[in-house]
Design a protein around this motif. Structure first.
Motif, short mmCIF file in Angstrom:
data_model
loop_
_atom_site.label_atom_id
_atom_site.label_comp_id
_atom_site.label_asym_id
_atom_site.label_seq_id
_atom_site.Cartn_x
_atom_site.Cartn_y
_atom_site.Cartn_z
N ARG A 73 0.84 -1.20 0.00
CA ARG A 73 0.00 0.00 0.00
C ARG A 73 0.87 1.25 0.00
NH1 ARG A 73 -3.50 2.32 5.09
NH2 ARG A 73 -4.19 4.25 4.08
N GLN A 74 1.95 1.21 0.79
CA GLN A 74 2.82 2.37 0.87
C GLN A 74 3.52 2.63 -0.46
OE1 GLN A 74 5.51 2.32 4.18
NE2 GLN A 74 6.16 4.42 3.86
N LEU A 75 3.95 1.57 -1.14
CA LEU A 75 4.59 1.72 -2.44
C LEU A 75 3.63 2.34 -3.44
CD1 LEU A 75 6.76 1.30 -4.59
CD2 LEU A 75 5.92 -1.04 -4.87
N LYS A 76 2.41 1.84 -3.47
CA LYS A 76 1.41 2.35 -4.40
C LYS A 76 1.19 3.85 -4.16
CE LYS A 76 -3.23 1.37 -6.17
NZ LYS A 76 -4.41 0.48 -6.04
N ALA A 77 1.10 4.24 -2.89
CA ALA A 77 0.89 5.65 -2.55
C ALA A 77 2.13 6.48 -2.89
CB ALA A 77 0.57 5.77 -1.07
N ARG A 78 3.30 5.90 -2.67
CA ARG A 78 4.56 6.62 -2.94
C ARG A 78 4.70 6.91 -4.42
NH1 ARG A 78 7.91 9.60 -3.62
NH2 ARG A 78 10.05 9.70 -2.84
N ILE A 79 4.40 5.93 -5.25
CA ILE A 79 4.48 6.13 -6.70
C ILE A 79 3.43 7.14 -7.15
CG2 ILE A 79 4.11 5.00 -8.94
CD1 ILE A 79 5.49 2.55 -7.82
N GLN A 100 13.46 16.76 9.65
CA GLN A 100 14.38 17.17 10.72
C GLN A 100 13.82 16.84 12.09
OE1 GLN A 100 14.92 21.32 9.77
NE2 GLN A 100 16.68 20.94 8.43
N VAL A 101 12.55 17.12 12.28
CA VAL A 101 11.90 16.84 13.57
C VAL A 101 11.92 15.34 13.88
CG1 VAL A 101 9.66 16.82 14.76
CG2 VAL A 101 10.43 18.88 13.55
N ASN A 102 11.77 14.52 12.84
CA ASN A 102 11.69 13.07 13.04
C ASN A 102 13.03 12.36 12.83
OD1 ASN A 102 8.64 12.26 13.38
ND2 ASN A 102 8.68 13.90 11.84
N GLY A 103 14.09 13.13 12.68
CA GLY A 103 15.42 12.53 12.54
C GLY A 103 15.61 11.74 11.26
N ILE A 104 14.97 12.18 10.19
CA ILE A 104 15.04 11.48 8.91
C ILE A 104 16.07 12.18 8.02
CG2 ILE A 104 13.76 10.89 6.81
CD1 ILE A 104 11.23 10.90 8.64
N GLU A 105 17.06 11.42 7.55
CA GLU A 105 18.13 12.02 6.74
C GLU A 105 17.89 11.83 5.25
OE1 GLU A 105 21.80 10.41 8.06
OE2 GLU A 105 21.68 11.29 10.08
N ASP A 106 17.11 10.83 4.87
CA ASP A 106 16.87 10.55 3.46
C ASP A 106 15.69 11.37 2.94
OD1 ASP A 106 18.96 8.70 3.47
OD2 ASP A 106 17.63 7.12 4.18
N GLU A 107 15.25 11.07 1.72
CA GLU A 107 14.09 11.72 1.13
C GLU A 107 12.89 11.59 2.06
OE1 GLU A 107 11.08 13.35 -0.79
OE2 GLU A 107 13.14 13.53 -1.51
N PRO A 108 12.28 12.71 2.50
CA PRO A 108 11.17 12.64 3.46
C PRO A 108 10.02 11.75 3.04
CG PRO A 108 11.95 14.90 3.24
CD PRO A 108 12.66 14.11 2.19
N THR A 141 3.96 7.74 6.00
CA THR A 141 3.04 6.61 6.03
C THR A 141 2.22 6.56 4.75
OG1 THR A 141 1.22 7.87 7.01
CG2 THR A 141 2.83 6.87 8.54
N ALA A 142 1.60 5.42 4.51
CA ALA A 142 0.75 5.29 3.33
C ALA A 142 -0.37 6.32 3.35
CB ALA A 142 0.17 3.87 3.25
N GLU A 143 -0.94 6.56 4.52
CA GLU A 143 -2.03 7.53 4.61
C GLU A 143 -1.55 8.94 4.30
OE1 GLU A 143 -5.62 9.01 7.61
OE2 GLU A 143 -4.43 7.24 8.10
N GLN A 144 -0.36 9.30 4.79
CA GLN A 144 0.18 10.62 4.49
C GLN A 144 0.43 10.78 2.99
OE1 GLN A 144 3.55 10.37 7.17
NE2 GLN A 144 2.68 11.93 8.54
N LEU A 145 0.95 9.74 2.37
CA LEU A 145 1.23 9.78 0.94
C LEU A 145 -0.06 9.84 0.13
CD1 LEU A 145 4.13 7.19 0.82
CD2 LEU A 145 4.34 9.62 0.33
N GLU A 146 -1.07 9.09 0.55
CA GLU A 146 -2.37 9.13 -0.14
C GLU A 146 -3.00 10.51 -0.01
OE1 GLU A 146 -3.24 4.37 0.59
OE2 GLU A 146 -4.21 5.88 1.83
N HIS A 147 -2.85 11.11 1.17
CA HIS A 147 -3.35 12.47 1.42
C HIS A 147 -2.63 13.46 0.50
CE1 HIS A 147 -4.46 15.60 4.77
NE2 HIS A 147 -5.08 15.84 3.63
N LEU A 148 -1.32 13.31 0.43
CA LEU A 148 -0.50 14.17 -0.41
C LEU A 148 -0.90 14.04 -1.88
CD1 LEU A 148 2.10 15.95 0.26
CD2 LEU A 148 3.39 14.08 -0.75
#
Length: 280
Positions: free
Chosen positions: A162-168, A219-227, A232-239
Motif C-alpha cells: 500500500r505504501q509503495l502504491k501511494a509513494r508512486i 528534521q523533527v523526526n530525525g530522517i536524513e533521506d528523502e522525506p 506513512t501510506a495515509e500521508q502519501l495518499e493524502h499528499l
C-alpha cells in the motif's frame, strides 16, 4: 552487480504463487507482480520486468532499456532472469497474469511479446540505478517486503505494498502539478521560477504534515533521506489527493491564496471521510 555464476540445469519453471502474503491476489499485481518460480532450477520469487519498467516511469522503450541494463550490469539469463511469453501479444503496458500457465518460457518461432521474469535481487538493483522517485520507492518495497515475507507476516507485506502504491502516486503527480503551474503563469505573462514550485510543494506538505514542510518534518523526526520515503501510506495518499486537486484548481485559474483555502477545506473533508471508513 555481478552475481555468483552457477551451473544451471534448466531455464525456468514458474509455479503458482501460493504464499507471498497474498501478493498474487490483490491489486498490487497492477504495479509489480511477484510470483513463486524457478530461475536455473532454484526456487525463488520473480517479478515481471515489464511491470517494473512501467512502475518506475522509465522514459525509454522496454526492450532497449532492459537490454542495456543487462549488458551494463552483467545480468545473466538463467542466473538473474528468464524469458517468458507476455500473456497479451504486443502488449508493452505490463498487464501481467499471475496464473503460471500464462507465463510460458519463450520458444523460437513465437511472435508474442516477451517479458522477463527477474529475481528480486535484480529487480532491486534495476530500481536503484534508475535514480528517480519511482525507482527508489520500488527498491524500498522489495527490501521491506523480503524482510516481511521472511518472517511470514503477510499483513506487513500488504502494508508495504500500500505504501509503495501511494509513494508512486505522489511521485507521478509532482511534475504534472509543476507543468500546470507553468502553463497558468505563462498565460498571465509570468515566468515560473524554482521558488514557485517549492511554494506549491511546501503548501501541500504543510497541510498534510501539521504545518511543517517536508524538510522540517524530516528534521523533527530525525530522517536524513528523502522525506517522502518515510511517510506513512495515509500521508502519501493524502499528499497525492491534494496534488491532484491542486492541478485541477490551477487549471481553473484559481490564485494561490484561494487555492490554499480550498485545499485546506477539501483536506479536512478527505480526513473526515477516512476517519468514518476506519471506524465503520
Amino acid at each position: 552487480m555481478k552475481l555468483e555464476k552457477r551451473r544451471l540445469t534448466s531455464e525456468a519453471s514458474p509455479q503458482p504463487a501460493t504464499s507471498l502474503g497474498g501478493i498474487s491476489n490483490n491489486d498490487f499485481a497492477a504495479i509489480v507482480p511477484v510470483i513463486s518460480g524457478q530461475i536455473g532450477g532454484r526456487e525463488t520469487n520473480i517479478a515481471s520486468a515489464k511491470a517494473l519498467h512501467k512502475a518506475m516511469g522509465v522514459g525509454r522503450d522496454y526492450s532497449t532499456w532492459l537490454s542495456e541494463r543487462i549488458k551494463e550490469y552483467e545480468f545473466e539469463q538463467g542466473v538473474d532472469y528468464v524469458i517468458f511469453d507476455s500473456p497479451n501479444p504486443g502488449n508493452q503496458s505490463t498487464e501481467f497474469n499471475q496464473c503460471s500457465e500464462n507465463w510460458k518460457t519463450k520458444r523460437g518461432g513465437d511472435r508474442r511479446s516477451k517479458d522477463h521474469g527477474i529475481s528480486l535481487s535484480m529487480a532491486k538493483e534495476l530500481a536503484m540505478v534508475e535514480r528517480n522517485e519511482q525507482g527508489r520507492a520500488v527498491r524500498r518495497y522489495f527490501i521491506q517486503c523480503e524482510e516481511a515475507l521472511s518472517r511470514s507476516v503477510p499483513e506487513i507485506a500488504a502494508q508495504y505494498r500500500r505504501q509503495l502504491k501511494a509513494r508512486i502516486g505522489a511521485a507521478n503527480l509532482f511534475k504534472p502539478m509543476c507543468a500546470a503551474l507553468d502553463a497558468a503563469r505563462a498565460e498571465l505573462g509570468k515566468q515560473t521560477l524554482p521558488r514557485h514550485y517549492s511554494t506549491e510543494s511546501n503548501m501541500i506538505a504543510r497541510i498534510v504534515l501539521g504545518g511543517l514542510t517536508a524538510k522540517q518534518w524530516a528534521q523533527v523526526n530525525g530522517i536524513e533521506d528523502e522525506p517522502r520515503d518515510s511517510m506513512t501510506a495515509e500521508q502519501l495518499e493524502h499528499l497525492t489527493y491534494l496534488e491532484s486537486t491542486n492541478i485541477t484548481l490551477i487549471d481553473m485559474g484559481m490564485d494561490y491564496h484561494p487555492r490554499k483555502a480550498e485545499l485546506i477545506r477539501l483536506s479536512q473533508r478527505w480526513l473526515a471521510k477516512r476517519l468514518g471508513v476506519n471506524h465503520a
